[in-house]
Design a protein around this motif. Structure first.
Motif, PDB file in Angstrom:
ATOM      1  N   PRO A   1      16.418  10.859 -16.974  1.00  0.00           N
ATOM      2  CA  PRO A   1      15.491  10.408 -15.936  1.00  0.00           C
ATOM      3  C   PRO A   1      14.560   9.331 -16.484  1.00  0.00           C
ATOM      4  N   GLY A   2      14.349   8.286 -15.697  1.00  0.00           N
ATOM      5  CA  GLY A   2      13.507   7.180 -16.139  1.00  0.00           C
ATOM      6  C   GLY A   2      14.284   5.983 -16.621  1.00  0.00           C
TER       7      GLY A   2
ATOM      8  N   ASP B   1      17.074  -1.122 -35.961  1.00  0.00           N
ATOM      9  CA  ASP B   1      15.968  -1.422 -36.864  1.00  0.00           C
ATOM     10  C   ASP B   1      14.629  -0.776 -36.508  1.00  0.00           C
ATOM     11  N   ALA B   2      14.469  -0.351 -35.240  1.00  0.00           N
ATOM     12  CA  ALA B   2      13.141   0.124 -34.840  1.00  0.00           C
ATOM     13  C   ALA B   2      13.248   1.030 -33.620  1.00  0.00           C
ATOM     14  N   THR B   3      12.096   1.603 -33.257  1.00  0.00           N
ATOM     15  CA  THR B   3      11.993   2.425 -32.055  1.00  0.00           C
ATOM     16  C   THR B   3      10.872   1.866 -31.190  1.00  0.00           C
ATOM     17  N   TYR B   4      11.121   1.785 -29.871  1.00  0.00           N
ATOM     18  CA  TYR B   4      10.156   1.195 -28.951  1.00  0.00           C
ATOM     19  C   TYR B   4       9.779   2.238 -27.895  1.00  0.00           C
ATOM     20  N   PRO B   5       8.507   2.646 -27.849  1.00  0.00           N
ATOM     21  CA  PRO B   5       8.085   3.651 -26.861  1.00  0.00           C
ATOM     22  C   PRO B   5       8.298   3.129 -25.445  1.00  0.00           C
ATOM     23  N   ALA B   6       8.676   4.019 -24.537  1.00  0.00           N
ATOM     24  CA  ALA B   6       8.924   3.610 -23.160  1.00  0.00           C
ATOM     25  C   ALA B   6       8.643   4.748 -22.201  1.00  0.00           C
ATOM     26  N   ASP B   7       7.969   4.413 -21.098  1.00  0.00           N
ATOM     27  CA  ASP B   7       7.784   5.363 -20.004  1.00  0.00           C
ATOM     28  C   ASP B   7       8.826   5.126 -18.916  1.00  0.00           C
TER      29      ASP B   7
ATOM     30  N   GLY C   1      12.745  16.062 -21.111  1.00  0.00           N
ATOM     31  CA  GLY C   1      14.035  15.449 -20.831  1.00  0.00           C
ATOM     32  C   GLY C   1      13.956  14.026 -20.336  1.00  0.00           C
ATOM     33  N   ARG C   2      12.738  13.557 -20.012  1.00  0.00           N
ATOM     34  CA  ARG C   2      12.583  12.189 -19.530  1.00  0.00           C
ATOM     35  C   ARG C   2      12.601  11.198 -20.688  1.00  0.00           C
ATOM     36  N   VAL C   3      12.871   9.941 -20.345  1.00  0.00           N
ATOM     37  CA  VAL C   3      12.896   8.895 -21.347  1.00  0.00           C
ATOM     38  C   VAL C   3      11.535   8.781 -22.038  1.00  0.00           C
TER      39      VAL C   3
END
Length: 460
Positions: A131-132, A236-242, A227-229
């Motif tokens: 979801p998201g 190379d990296a991780t990007y926070p996301a709503d 369970g949501r995004v």
């Protein structure tokens, strides 16, 4: 004598244009028309979805050109929320599933139009169905995204992909007050442009506050305890996301057609003749985003998902199905887009396209303004022109600039369709007044420079 039956699969631009044109030519006593649409809307502008999401236009009703009721008023049996799940070519029938009732049934046809459109590219990666995470191709997709945005309290959006859909959705999310990161697998945004022109787009996006990360291959979608995004991971990296919006592009929706044994091309789209009849099948036509079209410059088929083409396909198909005559000769690959006040236009071949089909070429790039330099509001514009080596035949044009930039590509599209040389283009009688153009329009300045480059290359 019983009326022949036309079955149309798909209720958007190509399908309903074909149905409507066929109805104009043949009345209900001569032809019954049954159309199937699995979604909630018909005859709508998918191209308007980013501007609906961004708040520039009302939706979804404002994006609908003709409602199901209006089609039914023209004696078209339009069955909404009904998905065709199988095509029996030999038996001349289709299997349909009513999504509301769960009923499955067969409907016979004398003639059939396939207008199943395209679907957003959705890589098979962990978390992609969380979801998201949203693809954006239909009004139903746009509605689902807006519902997610209304429920989401966070303000971080990640757009995966930096093509037309990606940059338009990046703008939409920016306008809604989100912190926007665009993850692009390529070296520059807008892979439909050459890298030097894509760099201009990247610089402009940075200036607008959009973070663009190039060379970013997404490996998974991260999710939280609910369970949501919650983010997007790359090598190379991780990007926070709503919220995550997929702007990777689309591919032809041809699963039904392939399962029925209908011919598809190298890009996955259905193959048709000039009348949009599916090759090898006298009573089946196809149009819109599910087909491949002839590139008039490259001389080979391409998949180009645009509403302009889909509506033309529908008119041609409807004419032929209804007993008239029409052809669709092909395209030159014209497209325009924008990111906030940055306008982007392209037509014809990129450098790598020309090389791929064995054409030798030269390039010329100029900087100009959309108005006379002394007139208030004059803004910079970059025009790149690609011409064939020695002959000077125009092969492609790309334009990046502000107000008045994108639609200038139409001049080049006409020149490409006419097979003009860059030298012939320099004599074009284009409109001039200081509020609209310098004395030498930017496209003509680029053509003059291209002429000089062609001559220099020919004498070398």
């Amino acid at each position: 004598m019983a009326a022949e039956r036309l079955v149309v699969i798909g209720g958007d631009a190509a399908g309903m244009s074909a149905a409507s044109q066929a109805r104009r030519l043949k009345g209900p006593d001569e032809m019954s028309i049954v159309a199937f649409e699995r979604g909630h809307f018909t005859s709508y502008s998918a191209c308007g979805v980013p501007y609906w999401v961004g708040g520039d236009v009302e939706g979804p009703d404002a994006l609908v050109a003709r409602t199901p009721e209006e089609h039914r008023d023209h004696a078209i049996d339009l069955r909404m929320r009904t998905e065709v799940t199988g095509i029996d070519v030999a038996g001349q029938r289709v299997r349909a599933l009513d999504r509301e009732s769960g009923e499955t049934y067969w409907t016979g046809f004398d003639k059939m139009v396939i207008a199943t459109g395209a679907r957003p590219v959705r890589p098979e990666l962990p978390g992609m169905d969380a979801p998201g995470v949203h693809g954006v191709q239909t009004l139903d997709d746009g509605q689902a995204l807006l519902e997610t945005l209304e429920r989401t309290t966070g303000r971080r959006a990640v757009v995966v992909g930096a093509g037309y859909i990606g940059v338009e959705m990046a703008e939409a999310m920016l306008k809604r007050g989100y912190e926007v990161t665009v993850l692009n697998r390529g070296a520059r945004p807008m892979a439909t442009l050459d890298p030097d022109m894509g760099r201009l787009v990247h610089e402009a996006m940075d200036g607008l506050g959009i973070t663009t990360v190039n060379g970013a291959s997404v490996t998974r979608i991260l999710t939280g305890d609910d369970g949501r995004v919650s983010g997007v991971a790359t090598d190379d990296a991780t990007y926070p996301a709503d919220v995550v919006v997929l702007g990777i592009g689309v591919e032809p929706e041809t699963g039904l057609a392939r399962a029925a044994g209908l011919p598809t091309g190298p890009n996955g789209g259905l193959l048709t003749d000039l009348t949009m009849r599916v090759r090898g099948h006298h009573n089946i036509w196809a149009g819109g985003d599910c087909v491949e079209v002839l590139d008039l410059v490259a001389g080979r088929t391409r998949h180009i998902a645009l509403g302009t083409h889909a509506n033309k396909h529908g008119q041609v198909i409807g004419s032929n199905v209804g007993g008239g005559y029409g052809t669709f000769p092909g395209v030159v690959g014209t497209a325009v887009s924008k990111v906030c006040d940055l306008e982007i236009g392209r037509t014809g071949l990129r450098e790598k396209d020309a090389a791929a089909v064995g054409l030798r070429y030269v390039t010329a790039t100029i900087e100009s303004t959309g108005r006379a330099g002394y007139y208030p509001g004059a803004r910079p514009m970059t025009v790149k022109m690609i011409a064939e080596y020695r002959t000077g035949r125009l092969l492609g044009v790309q334009i990046v600039g502000r107000e008045g930039a994108a639609k200038r590509v139409d001049v080049a599209a006409v020149a490409l369709t006419a097979g003009m040389t860059v030298e012939a283009m320099t004599a074009l009688d284009l409109g001039y007044a200081p509020p609209f153009s310098p004395v030498w329009d930017p496209v003509l300045v680029a053509a003059r420079k291209a002429v000089a480059v062609v001559r220099a290359a020919g004498s070398a």
